[in-house]
Enzyme design. Structure first.
Site, PDB file in Angstrom:
ATOM      1  N   LYS A  50     -46.249  13.405   6.394  1.00  0.00           N
ATOM      2  CA  LYS A  50     -45.496  13.036   7.179  1.00  0.00           C
ATOM      3  C   LYS A  50     -43.606  14.338   8.403  1.00  0.00           C
ATOM      4  CE  LYS A  50     -42.464   9.417   6.843  1.00  0.00           C
ATOM      5  NZ  LYS A  50     -40.827   9.610   6.843  1.00  0.00           N
ATOM      6  N   ASN A  51     -43.291  13.683   7.140  1.00  0.00           N
ATOM      7  CA  ASN A  51     -41.963  14.499   7.370  1.00  0.00           C
ATOM      8  C   ASN A  51     -42.098  16.354   7.271  1.00  0.00           C
ATOM      9  OD1 ASN A  51     -41.038  11.973   6.635  1.00  0.00           O
ATOM     10  ND2 ASN A  51     -40.633  12.910   4.391  1.00  0.00           N
ATOM     11  N   ARG A 102     -36.030   7.776  13.426  1.00  0.00           N
ATOM     12  CA  ARG A 102     -34.728   8.251  13.506  1.00  0.00           C
ATOM     13  C   ARG A 102     -34.849   9.808  13.568  1.00  0.00           C
ATOM     14  NH1 ARG A 102     -30.846   6.835  10.946  1.00  0.00           N
ATOM     15  NH2 ARG A 102     -30.046   9.463  10.405  1.00  0.00           N
ATOM     16  N   CYS A 108     -29.851   3.070   9.593  1.00  0.00           N
ATOM     17  CA  CYS A 108     -31.320   2.286   9.111  1.00  0.00           C
ATOM     18  C   CYS A 108     -31.660   1.785   7.319  1.00  0.00           C
ATOM     19  CB  CYS A 108     -32.298   3.261   9.446  1.00  0.00           C
ATOM     20  SG  CYS A 108     -32.866   3.690   7.337  1.00  0.00           S
ATOM     21  N   ARG A 165     -26.575   6.755   7.699  1.00  0.00           N
ATOM     22  CA  ARG A 165     -27.396   7.827   7.594  1.00  0.00           C
ATOM     23  C   ARG A 165     -26.643   9.026   9.443  1.00  0.00           C
ATOM     24  NH1 ARG A 165     -33.778   6.791   6.614  1.00  0.00           N
ATOM     25  NH2 ARG A 165     -34.150   9.661   7.501  1.00  0.00           N
ATOM     26  N   PRO A 166     -24.962   9.160   8.825  1.00  0.00           N
ATOM     27  CA  PRO A 166     -25.263   9.518  10.322  1.00  0.00           C
ATOM     28  C   PRO A 166     -25.469  11.470  10.630  1.00  0.00           C
ATOM     29  CG  PRO A 166     -23.552  10.017   7.659  1.00  0.00           C
ATOM     30  CD  PRO A 166     -24.894   9.021   7.714  1.00  0.00           C
ATOM     31  N   ILE A 167     -25.557  11.552  12.102  1.00  0.00           N
ATOM     32  CA  ILE A 167     -25.814  12.921  11.698  1.00  0.00           C
ATOM     33  C   ILE A 167     -24.866  13.917  11.869  1.00  0.00           C
ATOM     34  CG2 ILE A 167     -28.051  12.768  13.080  1.00  0.00           C
ATOM     35  CD1 ILE A 167     -26.640  12.986  16.101  1.00  0.00           C
ATOM     36  N   ASP A 168     -23.647  13.605  11.534  1.00  0.00           N
ATOM     37  CA  ASP A 168     -22.402  14.624  11.835  1.00  0.00           C
ATOM     38  C   ASP A 168     -22.965  16.367  11.178  1.00  0.00           C
ATOM     39  OD1 ASP A 168     -21.120  14.648   9.038  1.00  0.00           O
ATOM     40  OD2 ASP A 168     -22.638  13.478   9.186  1.00  0.00           O
ATOM     41  N   GLN A 169     -23.228  16.620  10.430  1.00  0.00           N
ATOM     42  CA  GLN A 169     -23.914  18.046  10.429  1.00  0.00           C
ATOM     43  C   GLN A 169     -24.802  18.597  11.246  1.00  0.00           C
ATOM     44  OE1 GLN A 169     -21.992  19.408   6.670  1.00  0.00           O
ATOM     45  NE2 GLN A 169     -21.574  17.358   7.166  1.00  0.00           N
ATOM     46  N   ASP A 221     -37.751   9.598  -1.830  1.00  0.00           N
ATOM     47  CA  ASP A 221     -39.065   9.038  -1.691  1.00  0.00           C
ATOM     48  C   ASP A 221     -39.668   8.159  -3.064  1.00  0.00           C
ATOM     49  OD1 ASP A 221     -38.487  11.276   1.027  1.00  0.00           O
ATOM     50  OD2 ASP A 221     -37.731   9.937   0.954  1.00  0.00           O
ATOM     51  N   ILE A 240     -29.141   9.652  -3.491  1.00  0.00           N
ATOM     52  CA  ILE A 240     -29.297  10.087  -2.228  1.00  0.00           C
ATOM     53  C   ILE A 240     -28.908   8.642  -1.197  1.00  0.00           C
ATOM     54  CG2 ILE A 240     -30.520  11.493  -0.209  1.00  0.00           C
ATOM     55  CD1 ILE A 240     -29.755  12.440  -1.988  1.00  0.00           C
ATOM     56  N   ARG A 299     -46.330   3.554   8.898  1.00  0.00           N
ATOM     57  CA  ARG A 299     -45.044   4.315   9.491  1.00  0.00           C
ATOM     58  C   ARG A 299     -45.481   5.725   9.208  1.00  0.00           C
ATOM     59  NH1 ARG A 299     -38.732   3.492  10.551  1.00  0.00           N
ATOM     60  NH2 ARG A 299     -39.874   4.970  11.031  1.00  0.00           N
TER      61      ARG A 299
HETATM   62  C1  EPZ Z   1     -35.745  13.467   4.959  1.00  0.00           C
HETATM   63  O1  EPZ Z   1     -34.229  12.700   5.688  1.00  0.00           O
HETATM   64  C2  EPZ Z   1     -36.414  12.406   5.149  1.00  0.00           C
HETATM   65  N1  EPZ Z   1     -37.137  12.105   6.750  1.00  0.00           N
HETATM   66  C3  EPZ Z   1     -36.331  11.474   4.655  1.00  0.00           C
HETATM   67  O2  EPZ Z   1     -37.393  10.377   4.297  1.00  0.00           O
HETATM   68  C4  EPZ Z   1     -35.728  11.671   2.812  1.00  0.00           C
HETATM   69  O3  EPZ Z   1     -35.313   9.802   2.187  1.00  0.00           O
HETATM   70  C5  EPZ Z   1     -34.582  12.476   3.230  1.00  0.00           C
HETATM   71  O4  EPZ Z   1     -35.023  13.752   3.681  1.00  0.00           O
HETATM   72  C6  EPZ Z   1     -33.609  13.068   1.755  1.00  0.00           C
HETATM   73  O5  EPZ Z   1     -35.302  13.479   1.023  1.00  0.00           O
HETATM   74  C7  EPZ Z   1     -37.695  13.136   7.168  1.00  0.00           C
HETATM   75  O6  EPZ Z   1     -37.339  14.074   6.542  1.00  0.00           O
HETATM   76  C8  EPZ Z   1     -38.085  12.893   8.858  1.00  0.00           C
HETATM   77  P1  EPZ Z   1     -30.785  13.858   4.774  1.00  0.00           P
HETATM   78  P2  EPZ Z   1     -33.165  13.238   6.253  1.00  0.00           P
HETATM   79  O7  EPZ Z   1     -30.248  14.476   5.563  1.00  0.00           O
HETATM   80  O8  EPZ Z   1     -33.083  14.895   6.701  1.00  0.00           O
HETATM   81  C9  EPZ Z   1     -26.647  12.104   4.850  1.00  0.00           C
HETATM   82  C10 EPZ Z   1     -39.294   8.880   4.102  1.00  0.00           C
HETATM   83  O9  EPZ Z   1     -39.366   7.596   3.412  1.00  0.00           O
HETATM   84  N2  EPZ Z   1     -26.389  12.243   6.015  1.00  0.00           N
HETATM   85  O10 EPZ Z   1     -31.365  14.634   3.963  1.00  0.00           O
HETATM   86  O11 EPZ Z   1     -32.431  12.221   7.419  1.00  0.00           O
HETATM   87  C11 EPZ Z   1     -27.417  11.189   3.925  1.00  0.00           C
HETATM   88  O12 EPZ Z   1     -26.899   9.868   5.055  1.00  0.00           O
HETATM   89  C12 EPZ Z   1     -37.741   8.619   4.484  1.00  0.00           C
HETATM   90  O13 EPZ Z   1     -40.788   9.043   4.736  1.00  0.00           O
HETATM   91  C13 EPZ Z   1     -25.065  12.640   6.146  1.00  0.00           C
HETATM   92  O14 EPZ Z   1     -24.329  12.360   5.436  1.00  0.00           O
HETATM   93  O15 EPZ Z   1     -32.482  12.560   5.436  1.00  0.00           O
HETATM   94  C14 EPZ Z   1     -27.644  11.284   3.433  1.00  0.00           C
HETATM   95  O16 EPZ Z   1     -27.425  10.012   2.483  1.00  0.00           O
HETATM   96  C15 EPZ Z   1     -36.760   8.275   4.955  1.00  0.00           C
HETATM   97  N3  EPZ Z   1     -24.438  13.522   7.527  1.00  0.00           N
HETATM   98  C16 EPZ Z   1     -27.904  12.169   2.588  1.00  0.00           C
HETATM   99  O17 EPZ Z   1     -26.732  13.569   3.234  1.00  0.00           O
HETATM  100  C17 EPZ Z   1     -25.925  14.674   8.157  1.00  0.00           C
HETATM  101  O18 EPZ Z   1     -25.563  15.159   9.360  1.00  0.00           O
HETATM  102  C18 EPZ Z   1     -28.944  13.497   2.970  1.00  0.00           C
HETATM  103  O19 EPZ Z   1     -29.360  13.160   4.226  1.00  0.00           O
HETATM  104  C19 EPZ Z   1     -27.188  14.181   7.551  1.00  0.00           C
HETATM  105  C20 EPZ Z   1     -27.375  13.188   6.604  1.00  0.00           C
END
Ligand code: EPZ
Length: 410
Positions: free
Chosen positions: A11-12, A84, A108, A113-117, A296, A318, A388
């Site tokens: 999926k990912n 998302r 969620c 889960r912000p997207i600031d980065q 996960d 995480i 999902r």
């Molecule tokens: C990916 O989510 C996966 N989803 C998630 O899988 C997985 O849990 C996660 O990576 C961690 O391995 C997909 O690939 C579609 P992150 P992602 O950005 O990219 C913080 C599942 O069950 N953060 O690596 O959204 C964030 O809040 C799903 O299949 C910021 O603060 O995760 C988190 O605490 C759930 N600012 C941490 O970083 C940002 O701009 C890691 O999040 C981005 C992230």
């Protein structure tokens, strides 16, 4: 649980690959695409933008074709709020179409889960970004290559900026990048489309921008999290299961934990075999970024520890709210207490079946695993969470001996 089962495509990996198709005009072909609700949503997002994006009917259900021509670079709230990962269209749209209007994903069940980065990186590449009415409005004539150091490791953040940088002017360096196998897979496919990426899989990725990319035909790698979930199903039932398609090199940390718990894990030509022990040993877990123990798999491992000999401490590093399965497992007789970002799991002799509620994707998988081990019947409500990210899981478990079936909610 005895026998063999097959892992589906990841999926990912499928979600960013489908988004990447926006980077090149023409027809893209994706094979081994898992039949999941999230994939259906991404196909809908692409269709909303004017692409033909469909799964082929009948036997070819795991094949998707995406025809990209004129694109309306907008991802609406109605779709983004349901998934998302739709935010993964942001980078490709700005890079190829010069503008994008994408709904902010919002929080969620498992965290803010912000997207600031993602936005910080796009600004560094020269995009003008505004947040208006809950939408990200991004514009750029042509992105310019630069060095981006992530403040924290983000999987989709790395993927979004890697896609954006493929069409930027000059070279981009991503530092403190995510190393997940799905990031490497995306780089592999982008390079097949004509990109010039090196270093994916390490924390430093270099992207030499090119003028344009061409469509691709690619078969998606197996889902390591689904594979891990099926290995735990064998472990928790003291079974012997071969998980075909599971790739040991992507599951190191999970295999280590299962061996610590007393499982016999062996690599076979076409997958991984798990023989579950009669008595499960407790093992502490810390979730970290790849190649560490995946968040996960945290809920699934917790269920195994709930019936282990001894006490295990499971720390979630995480996501700030990924213990929603704990009260449900406690309803089944587990003895789990949450202390800050850790759960103290005191192993109990048995679990008992009960009506429980799924709260998110991996929590729902953990409740199914608990149900396989518990005495009596377990009813899991809101399994749409499961669909999902798992392709007809009950149809994979039944041939292995599970007494599991889907019933309509009244
Ligand atoms: C990916 O989510 C996966 N989803 C998630 O899988 C997985 O849990 C996660 O990576 C961690 O391995 C997909 O690939 C579609 P992150 P992602 O950005 O990219 C913080 C599942 O069950 N953060 O690596 O959204 C964030 O809040 C799903 O299949 C910021 O603060 O995760 C988190 O605490 C759930 N600012 C941490 O970083 C940002 O701009 C890691 O999040 C981005 C992230």
């Amino acid at each position: 649980m005895e026998g063999e089962t097959q892992v589906s495509g990841a999926k990912n990996a499928a979600l960013p690959l489908l988004a990447a198709s926006l980077l090149a005009e023409g027809e893209h072909t994706f094979r081994n695409v898992p039949d999941l609700l999230d994939v259906a949503t991404m196909l809908k997002v692409l269709r909303t933008m004017g692409c033909h994006a469909d799964r082929l009917p009948g036997g070819e259900r795991r094949l998707c074709k995406v025809q990209v021509s004129i694109v309306t670079p907008e991802a609406p709230y109605e779709l983004v709020k349901t998934m998302r990962a739709s935010v993964l269209v942001l980078g490709p749209l700005v890079a190829r179409h010069g503008r994008a209007r994408v709904s902010l994903p919002g929080g969620c069940a498992i965290g803010a889960r912000p997207i600031d980065q993602h936005l910080k990186g796009l600004r560094a590449l020269g995009a003008e970004i505004e947040i208006t009415g809950g939408y990200v409005e991004a514009r750029a004539k042509r992105l310019r290559g630069t060095t981006i150091a992530f403040d924290l490791i983000t999987v989709t953040g790395t993927e979004n900026l890697m896609m954006a940088a493929t069409l930027a002017e000059g070279r981009t360096l991503l530092e403190n990048a995510a190393r997940e196998p799905e990031v490497e897979e995306l780089a592999r496919v982008l390079n097949k489309m004509g990109a010039r990426i090196s270093g994916a899989g390490s924390d430093r990725i270099s992207i030499e921008g090119v003028a344009d990319l061409h469509p691709v035909d690619h078969s998606i790698l197996p889902d390591r999290i689904e594979a891990g979930t099926l290995l735990v199903a064998a472990a928790i039932t003291g079974g012997n299961v071969l998980v075909r398609g599971a790739q040991p090199q992507h599951l190191d940390a999970v295999i280590q934990k299962l061996r610590q718990a007393g499982c016999e894990i062996t690599s076979e030509t076409n997958g991984l075999r798990c023989k579950g022990p009669t008595v499960i040993q407790s093992a502490d877990v810390q979730t970290t970024e790849y190649p560490g123990f995946p968040t996960d798999m945290q809920a699934q491992l917790m269920v195994l520890m709930s019936i282990a000999n001894g006490t295990a401490v499971i720390s979630e590093n995480i996501f700030e709210n990924r213990f929603m399965h704990v009260p449900e497992l406690d309803r089944m007789g587990a003895d789990i207490t949450i202390q800050g970002n850790s759960a103290v799991v005191k192993g109990v002799k048995r679990l008992s079946g009960a009506p429980v509620m799924a709260t998110d994707l991996r929590a729902s998988a953990s409740l199914i695993l608990a149900g396989l081990r518990a005495d009596g019947r377990t009813d899991i409500h809101r399994v749409y969470h499961l669909d999902r990210g798992y392709e007809h899981l009950e149809k994979k478990l039944r041939p292995l001996g599970a007494n599991i079936r889907r019933i309509k909610e009244k």
